[in-house]
Scaffold this active site. Structure first.
Site, PDB file in Angstrom:
ATOM      1  N   PHE A  14      33.272  66.512   1.927  1.00  0.00           N
ATOM      2  CA  PHE A  14      34.438  66.525   1.040  1.00  0.00           C
ATOM      3  C   PHE A  14      35.668  67.124   1.731  1.00  0.00           C
ATOM      4  CE2 PHE A  14      36.276  69.545  -2.318  1.00  0.00           C
ATOM      5  CZ  PHE A  14      37.344  68.708  -2.620  1.00  0.00           C
ATOM      6  N   THR A  42      24.107  64.094   6.171  1.00  0.00           N
ATOM      7  CA  THR A  42      23.131  64.409   5.130  1.00  0.00           C
ATOM      8  C   THR A  42      23.548  63.618   3.884  1.00  0.00           C
ATOM      9  OG1 THR A  42      24.437  66.193   4.173  1.00  0.00           O
ATOM     10  CG2 THR A  42      22.982  66.792   6.018  1.00  0.00           C
ATOM     11  N   ALA A  89      27.914  72.308   6.601  1.00  0.00           N
ATOM     12  CA  ALA A  89      27.108  73.255   5.833  1.00  0.00           C
ATOM     13  C   ALA A  89      26.327  72.505   4.769  1.00  0.00           C
ATOM     14  CB  ALA A  89      28.001  74.293   5.144  1.00  0.00           C
ATOM     15  N   THR A 140      33.432  80.867   2.283  1.00  0.00           N
ATOM     16  CA  THR A 140      33.639  80.796   0.837  1.00  0.00           C
ATOM     17  C   THR A 140      33.865  82.187   0.246  1.00  0.00           C
ATOM     18  OG1 THR A 140      32.445  80.353  -1.217  1.00  0.00           O
ATOM     19  CG2 THR A 140      31.100  80.773   0.685  1.00  0.00           C
ATOM     20  N   ASP A 141      34.497  82.228  -0.922  1.00  0.00           N
ATOM     21  CA  ASP A 141      34.622  83.510  -1.624  1.00  0.00           C
ATOM     22  C   ASP A 141      33.300  83.924  -2.260  1.00  0.00           C
ATOM     23  OD1 ASP A 141      34.556  81.623  -3.667  1.00  0.00           O
ATOM     24  OD2 ASP A 141      36.384  82.316  -4.667  1.00  0.00           O
ATOM     25  N   GLU A 142      32.318  82.999  -2.286  1.00  0.00           N
ATOM     26  CA  GLU A 142      31.042  83.352  -2.922  1.00  0.00           C
ATOM     27  C   GLU A 142      30.304  84.433  -2.141  1.00  0.00           C
ATOM     28  OE1 GLU A 142      28.773  80.221  -4.680  1.00  0.00           O
ATOM     29  OE2 GLU A 142      30.490  78.876  -4.749  1.00  0.00           O
ATOM     30  N   TYR A 165      22.759  80.143  -1.116  1.00  0.00           N
ATOM     31  CA  TYR A 165      23.924  79.532  -0.443  1.00  0.00           C
ATOM     32  C   TYR A 165      24.874  80.620   0.038  1.00  0.00           C
ATOM     33  CZ  TYR A 165      28.668  77.602  -0.122  1.00  0.00           C
ATOM     34  OH  TYR A 165      29.947  77.296   0.296  1.00  0.00           O
ATOM     35  N   LYS A 169      26.004  81.750   3.920  1.00  0.00           N
ATOM     36  CA  LYS A 169      27.394  81.748   4.400  1.00  0.00           C
ATOM     37  C   LYS A 169      27.790  83.166   4.851  1.00  0.00           C
ATOM     38  CE  LYS A 169      29.967  78.700   4.351  1.00  0.00           C
ATOM     39  NZ  LYS A 169      30.246  77.593   5.304  1.00  0.00           N
TER      40      LYS A 169
HETATM   41  P1  NAD Z   1      30.074  68.977   1.714  1.00  0.00           P
HETATM   42  O1  NAD Z   1      28.689  69.284   1.261  1.00  0.00           O
HETATM   43  O2  NAD Z   1      30.868  67.981   0.962  1.00  0.00           O
HETATM   44  O3  NAD Z   1      30.046  68.480   3.232  1.00  0.00           O
HETATM   45  C1  NAD Z   1      29.255  69.081   4.205  1.00  0.00           C
HETATM   46  C2  NAD Z   1      29.214  68.144   5.409  1.00  0.00           C
HETATM   47  O4  NAD Z   1      28.453  68.775   6.442  1.00  0.00           O
HETATM   48  C3  NAD Z   1      28.525  66.800   5.112  1.00  0.00           C
HETATM   49  O5  NAD Z   1      29.290  65.740   5.641  1.00  0.00           O
HETATM   50  C4  NAD Z   1      27.190  66.916   5.824  1.00  0.00           C
HETATM   51  O6  NAD Z   1      26.688  65.664   6.267  1.00  0.00           O
HETATM   52  C5  NAD Z   1      27.543  67.825   6.981  1.00  0.00           C
HETATM   53  N1  NAD Z   1      26.385  68.568   7.512  1.00  0.00           N
HETATM   54  C6  NAD Z   1      25.426  69.233   6.804  1.00  0.00           C
HETATM   55  N2  NAD Z   1      24.538  69.791   7.647  1.00  0.00           N
HETATM   56  C7  NAD Z   1      24.946  69.480   8.910  1.00  0.00           C
HETATM   57  C8  NAD Z   1      24.453  69.784  10.204  1.00  0.00           C
HETATM   58  N3  NAD Z   1      23.341  70.508  10.361  1.00  0.00           N
HETATM   59  N4  NAD Z   1      25.114  69.311  11.277  1.00  0.00           N
HETATM   60  C9  NAD Z   1      26.235  68.562  11.132  1.00  0.00           C
HETATM   61  N5  NAD Z   1      26.743  68.235   9.916  1.00  0.00           N
HETATM   62  C10 NAD Z   1      26.105  68.696   8.820  1.00  0.00           C
HETATM   63  O7  NAD Z   1      30.824  70.378   1.795  1.00  0.00           O
HETATM   64  P2  NAD Z   1      32.333  70.736   1.479  1.00  0.00           P
HETATM   65  O8  NAD Z   1      32.472  70.955   0.035  1.00  0.00           O
HETATM   66  O9  NAD Z   1      33.212  69.782   2.163  1.00  0.00           O
HETATM   67  O10 NAD Z   1      32.448  72.160   2.183  1.00  0.00           O
HETATM   68  C11 NAD Z   1      32.855  72.264   3.544  1.00  0.00           C
HETATM   69  C12 NAD Z   1      32.783  73.715   3.959  1.00  0.00           C
HETATM   70  O11 NAD Z   1      33.635  74.492   3.120  1.00  0.00           O
HETATM   71  C13 NAD Z   1      31.388  74.327   3.832  1.00  0.00           C
HETATM   72  O12 NAD Z   1      31.183  75.159   4.940  1.00  0.00           O
HETATM   73  C14 NAD Z   1      31.452  75.121   2.550  1.00  0.00           C
HETATM   74  O13 NAD Z   1      30.587  76.227   2.605  1.00  0.00           O
HETATM   75  C15 NAD Z   1      32.904  75.548   2.538  1.00  0.00           C
HETATM   76  N6  NAD Z   1      33.459  75.778   1.203  1.00  0.00           N
HETATM   77  C16 NAD Z   1      33.482  74.765   0.290  1.00  0.00           C
HETATM   78  C17 NAD Z   1      34.042  75.000  -0.965  1.00  0.00           C
HETATM   79  C18 NAD Z   1      34.144  73.912  -1.999  1.00  0.00           C
HETATM   80  O14 NAD Z   1      34.639  74.175  -3.090  1.00  0.00           O
HETATM   81  N7  NAD Z   1      33.732  72.694  -1.724  1.00  0.00           N
HETATM   82  C19 NAD Z   1      34.532  76.266  -1.293  1.00  0.00           C
HETATM   83  C20 NAD Z   1      34.460  77.271  -0.339  1.00  0.00           C
HETATM   84  C21 NAD Z   1      33.954  77.021   0.919  1.00  0.00           C
END
Ligand code: NAD
Length: 363
Positions: A14, A42, A89, A140-142, A165, A169
């Site tokens: 995302f 994934t 992640a 993340t803030d979590e 989770y 992190k």
């Molecule tokens: P997401 O789940 O949409 O995307 C994660 C991506 O990582 C996917 O494309 C997946 O295929 C890839 N991936 C997973 N394991 C992998 C691996 N071992 N090697 C290579 N690629 C791998 O996540 P997101 O929502 O886009 O979040 C992105 C980052 O931001 C994460 O680190 C998450 O912890 C952090 N984050 C997200 C949010 C949120 O609201 N979405 C908030 C705070 C922090």
């Protein structure tokens, strides 16, 4: 952005896909940037999300795992990478309750392997280039646990993770810090609040509610819906990451939040109102209200009450400001899902049918 080759991990997810697209297409200086995008694909990784850059020679997509150090090392060397942005992640709290092992493997071991590969890579670079290298870790803030009704998370907040989770992190954040303190690797960590916007996998609250509403299905809200989150539009977050890459100080962390605190129930009601305005129910459901589809379901185990971020440091040091108010961001999000029905249908035909995840086994 100055001329740079970035290794973006998780760039088919995302936030990663939004970051790749805006960095190559619309951000200031985008024409001088090249991105190597390493993603394992994934269930959460979606090549369809990268359609706007799929034919762009400045975007190189590699399907692979961040845990695989030789692959990462070869990409760093062959593409002469200047900075890594680590989005990869396992990211869904509910899934971490049912399958925590994957979270430790990717979020902890994967970050460790990336750091080690970057340490070896920078050791081979001339001093000036090694000093200009950046490892930007997206967190993340979590990691900070839950807030009560008052107060905010800042960069000074202690790590007190409550879900598997968040714990994975938090462990990665500590490794990133240690690689700066111990080895001098120029790391930066951003801890952001809940993102929303286009291309989010529909297990997360906003796209789940949006797609269920359009199909006249129940809109599930956990518990009483009083948990508060601080919503950040994904493009605003991507701006903050680019600014942190350019202006952030190595060894620092930056808390990024949208100053948009809402209870889950208020969020779902607002989303229903936006949809009612731009895509009112039609056909057999004409004249009905999306709000009437709201349904309360059992709460998530260990559901943190409130997250909220004081982003003053990022605003002051990076010159960053969130550009989107919540209703404005929600309208853009809803419009994107309405205009990209094929993306939604292909996801719906895949591995996830919007079923409930993350309830504890009753045994
Ligand atoms: P997401 O789940 O949409 O995307 C994660 C991506 O990582 C996917 O494309 C997946 O295929 C890839 N991936 C997973 N394991 C992998 C691996 N071992 N090697 C290579 N690629 C791998 O996540 P997101 O929502 O886009 O979040 C992105 C980052 O931001 C994460 O680190 C998450 O912890 C952090 N984050 C997200 C949010 C949120 O609201 N979405 C908030 C705070 C922090």
């Amino acid at each position: 952005m100055q001329r740079r080759t970035l290794l973006v991990t998780g760039g088919a997810g995302f936030i990663g896909s939004n970051f790749v697209i805006s960095t190559l297409v619309s951000a200031p200086g985008s024409q001088s940037c090249r991105i190597v995008n390493l993603d394992k694909l994934t269930y959460a990784g979606n090549p369809d999300s990268l359609a706007p850059v799929s034919a762009d020679p400045r975007h190189v997509f590699v399907q692979g795992d961040i845990v695989d150090r030789p692959v990462v090392a070869a990409l760093l060397r062959d593409f002469e990478v200047d900075a890594v942005v680590n989005f990869a992640a396992e990211s869904h709290v509910d899934r971490s309750i049912s399958s925590p092992r994957d979270f430790v493997q990717t979020n902890v071991v994967g970050t460790f392997e990336l750091l080690e590969a970057c340490r070896a890579h920078t050791a081979r670079l001339p001093a000036e280039r090694a000093g200009a290298f950046r490892f930007l870790h997206v967190s993340t803030d979590e990691v900070y646990g839950a807030l009560g009704e008052a107060g905010y998370f800042t960069e000074e907040s202690a790590h007190r993770p409550n879900s598997p989770y968040a714990a994975s992190k938090a462990a990665a954040d500590h490794l990133v810090r240690a690689y700066f303190k111990t080895y001098g690797l120029p790391t930066i960590t951003t801890n952001c609040s809940n993102n929303y916007g286009p291309r989010q996998f529909p297990e997360k609250l906003i796209p789940l509610v949006l797609l269920n509403a359009l199909e006249g299905k129940p809109l599930p809200i956990y518990g009483k819906g009083l948990n508060v989150r601080d919503w950040l539009y994904v493009d605003d977050h991507c701006d903050a990451i680019r600014l942190a890459l350019e202006r952030g100080r190595p060894g620092e962390t930056y808390a990024i939040g949208g100053r948009n605190e809402l209870t889950n129930v208020a969020l779902v009601e607002t989303l229903c109102d936006v949809l009612q305005e731009i895509a009112p129910p039609s056909g057999p459901r004409a004249g009905t209200r999306y709000r009437d589809l709201i349904s309360f379901v059992p709460d998530r185990p260990g559901h943190d009450l409130r997250y909220a971020i004081d982003a003053s440091k990022a605003e002051r040091e990076l010159g960053w400001r969130a550009r989107h108010g919540f209703v404005d961001g929600l309208r853009k999000t809803a419009s994107w899902y309405l205009e990209n029905r094929t993306w939604c249908e292909r996801i719906a035909a895949g591995v996830y049918g919007r079923e409930r995840l993350g309830l504890l086994d009753p045994r």
